[in-house]
Design a protein around this motif. Sequence first.
Motif, PDB file in Angstrom:
ATOM      1  N   CYS A  81      28.696  43.903  40.545  1.00 38.43           N
ATOM      2  CA  CYS A  81      29.354  44.588  39.469  1.00 38.43           C
ATOM      3  C   CYS A  81      29.432  45.706  39.664  1.00 38.43           C
ATOM      4  O   CYS A  81      30.831  46.518  38.953  1.00 38.43           O
ATOM      5  N   THR A  82      28.837  46.770  40.446  1.00 43.69           N
ATOM      6  CA  THR A  82      28.940  47.833  40.583  1.00 43.69           C
ATOM      7  C   THR A  82      29.642  48.420  41.550  1.00 43.69           C
ATOM      8  O   THR A  82      30.667  49.519  41.525  1.00 43.69           O
ATOM      9  N   ASN A  83      30.510  46.939  41.931  1.00 42.70           N
ATOM     10  CA  ASN A  83      31.464  47.470  43.029  1.00 42.70           C
ATOM     11  C   ASN A  83      33.144  47.103  41.818  1.00 42.70           C
ATOM     12  O   ASN A  83      34.145  47.255  42.463  1.00 42.70           O
ATOM     13  N   ARG A  84      32.929  46.871  40.764  1.00 39.84           N
ATOM     14  CA  ARG A  84      34.293  47.188  40.040  1.00 39.84           C
ATOM     15  C   ARG A  84      34.915  48.069  39.907  1.00 39.84           C
ATOM     16  O   ARG A  84      37.038  47.327  40.332  1.00 39.84           O
ATOM     17  N   ILE A  85      34.762  48.996  40.354  1.00 42.85           N
ATOM     18  CA  ILE A  85      36.350  49.942  40.990  1.00 42.85           C
ATOM     19  C   ILE A  85      37.289  49.185  41.804  1.00 42.85           C
ATOM     20  O   ILE A  85      38.426  49.372  41.854  1.00 42.85           O
ATOM     21  N   LEU A  86      36.836  48.837  42.513  1.00 42.02           N
ATOM     22  CA  LEU A  86      37.774  47.903  44.145  1.00 42.02           C
ATOM     23  C   LEU A  86      37.865  46.636  43.134  1.00 42.02           C
ATOM     24  O   LEU A  86      39.017  46.436  43.990  1.00 42.02           O
ATOM     25  N   THR A  87      37.797  45.920  42.421  1.00 44.44           N
ATOM     26  CA  THR A  87      38.477  44.748  41.217  1.00 44.44           C
ATOM     27  C   THR A  87      40.385  44.572  41.553  1.00 44.44           C
ATOM     28  O   THR A  87      40.004  44.225  41.911  1.00 44.44           O
ATOM     29  N   LEU A  89      42.014  45.698  43.740  1.00 44.47           N
ATOM     30  CA  LEU A  89      42.673  45.729  44.868  1.00 44.47           C
ATOM     31  C   LEU A  89      41.634  44.440  45.484  1.00 44.47           C
ATOM     32  O   LEU A  89      42.903  43.379  46.049  1.00 44.47           O
ATOM     33  N   LEU A  90      40.801  43.977  45.053  1.00 44.51           N
ATOM     34  CA  LEU A  90      40.112  43.319  46.319  1.00 44.51           C
ATOM     35  C   LEU A  90      39.488  41.728  45.474  1.00 44.51           C
ATOM     36  O   LEU A  90      39.520  40.747  45.704  1.00 44.51           O
ATOM     37  N   GLY A  91      39.739  41.483  44.034  1.00 39.14           N
ATOM     38  CA  GLY A  91      39.419  40.715  43.222  1.00 39.14           C
ATOM     39  C   GLY A  91      38.451  40.293  43.008  1.00 39.14           C
ATOM     40  O   GLY A  91      37.726  41.135  43.067  1.00 39.14           O
ATOM     41  N   GLU A  92      37.553  39.123  42.214  1.00 43.77           N
ATOM     42  CA  GLU A  92      36.444  38.892  41.657  1.00 43.77           C
ATOM     43  C   GLU A  92      35.640  38.327  42.823  1.00 43.77           C
ATOM     44  O   GLU A  92      34.574  38.184  41.739  1.00 43.77           O
ATOM     45  N   SER A  93      35.952  37.877  43.523  1.00 40.99           N
ATOM     46  CA  SER A  93      35.000  36.777  44.592  1.00 40.99           C
ATOM     47  C   SER A  93      34.851  37.097  45.314  1.00 40.99           C
ATOM     48  O   SER A  93      34.859  36.601  46.512  1.00 40.99           O
ATOM     49  N   ALA A  94      35.847  38.659  46.225  1.00 38.89           N
ATOM     50  CA  ALA A  94      35.355  39.429  47.684  1.00 38.89           C
ATOM     51  C   ALA A  94      33.844  39.372  47.385  1.00 38.89           C
ATOM     52  O   ALA A  94      33.358  39.479  46.962  1.00 38.89           O
ATOM     53  N   VAL A  95      33.314  38.944  49.229  1.00 37.94           N
ATOM     54  CA  VAL A  95      31.703  39.081  48.634  1.00 37.94           C
ATOM     55  C   VAL A  95      30.924  40.277  49.064  1.00 37.94           C
ATOM     56  O   VAL A  95      30.844  40.203  48.260  1.00 37.94           O
ATOM     57  N   ILE A  96      32.350  41.508  48.548  1.00 35.02           N
ATOM     58  CA  ILE A  96      31.360  42.506  48.232  1.00 35.02           C
ATOM     59  C   ILE A  96      31.211  42.759  46.353  1.00 35.02           C
ATOM     60  O   ILE A  96      30.366  43.882  45.827  1.00 35.02           O
ATOM     61  N   MET A  97      31.545  42.112  45.368  1.00 37.71           N
ATOM     62  CA  MET A  97      31.745  41.494  43.938  1.00 37.71           C
ATOM     63  C   MET A  97      30.506  40.733  43.918  1.00 37.71           C
ATOM     64  O   MET A  97      29.984  40.224  42.578  1.00 37.71           O
ATOM     65  N   LEU A  98      29.732  39.481  45.071  1.00 35.00           N
ATOM     66  CA  LEU A  98      29.045  38.551  44.354  1.00 35.00           C
ATOM     67  C   LEU A  98      27.195  39.202  44.789  1.00 35.00           C
ATOM     68  O   LEU A  98      27.290  40.760  45.904  1.00 35.00           O
TER      69      LEU A  98
END
Length: 468
Positions: A81-87, A89-98
């Motif tokens: 959740c700390t990487n939400r700035i990239l949502t 661009l990348l979406g909710e289910s990318a590896v960095i969001m997990l």
Amino acid sequence: MNTTMQLPDSLPSSLKTPAWLQQLQWIGDPVSYMETAARQHPEIFAASVVGFGGGLVFVNQPQAIQAMLTNDRKTFLAPGCTNRILTPLLGESAVIMLDGDRHKRRRQLLMPPFHGERMRAYGQLIGELTTAAFDQLPLDQLFSARSVTQEISLNIIMQAVFGLSEGDRFQQLKQLLASMADLFRSPLSSSFLFFNSLQKDLGAWSPWGKFVRDREHIDSLIYAEIAERRLQPEGDRIDILSLLMSARDESGQPLTDQELRDELMTLLFAGHETTATAMSWALYWVHHQPAIRERLLQELATLGDTPEPTDIFRLPYLTAVCNETLRIYPVAMLTFPRVVQEPIAMLGRRLEPGDMVVGCIYLVHQREDLYPNPKQFRPERFLERQFTPYEFMPFGGGVRRCIGEALAMFEMKLALATILSRYELALADTQPEFPRRRGVTLAPARGVKMVLTGLRSRQESALAVEMA
């Protein structure tokens, strides 16, 4: 760090600059912001920056960063959740969001295409696409090295990730991805990522409105490609999309279309934007300091006329040049944030549960005790000393370390070797290049303006070896 001892009373020192001004400085001139802060508080400081949901504690002491990155799920957590700035661009289910086990399992699915035989298969592709891009350049005319390296890197990632090299869908995707990346090319336009209040769709002509429509168009192309592959699977394909579509988790489940889309967007953006920037910096430095270029040419010439990609990859001075390029202006400035889980001491300061901490890659790479005269571009430092993964960390570290590191280094070395071996280039002027924010990364502010002055002959390469 030791949690059994008495914890210090003092928290990390905060900068005296008002929070609103820190936020503007962080977006507008992050290098100056970090260097000014480090002069006041050399190893740890609390910063009021935007993009992470709150303030951050910046740390640039290698042992402290190591402790932070190797205690990910005990004292420090690496939540997506700390990487939400990239949502956007990348979406909710990318590896960095997990988080946690989901993140670990997804990384295990994503890792195989970036290693072993498949990496070697990309070697010829990198050389061919690099040559194709430079062969199109007219002699004695100004060009932006950053634009050409973006073309090379985007073509490589399109073929490696999608297995696409021609056709209408390929051309549309390429054009849209390049256009979307360019939306965040300056500090001003990058602010759309940092401030949710700016993310307003005011129609197709507004910046965010154009971004949203481009994203929808990209999504439709990606989903069409996925649907086509599901109907007509080809077992011998080795592109990353095909490999991900055939992958199964421990319960036998494949990735959903949404998960595939988000991972593809992550690989496309993280894979081509960052590598393009690193390659353009490398071209700048080796032409800014001609002695480095000559030494590189001598080293390359020892491999003969048709070297194997793996032999190029192992060249020590080429490796040192690429490492120094990634040290002096790392594309990524920070590690992904970690969230403190229990009270703990770090560098004589007390951290509390909920505090967000980042390793500051840029400031680590500028430490005088590790890299004397850090502003000087000097590849030899990587031949004279072995640095730990927490002293030199251009790809981050811990469980969030960049998955594509091996491909990025392979691409950077082979492209640079191909360009230097085949083309005579010169910087267009004597103005120094300097780093500027591009989205969440650092890129050359002026794009590295160059001129193609001629083609390098085989005889010149042979002469270089004789003179060495």
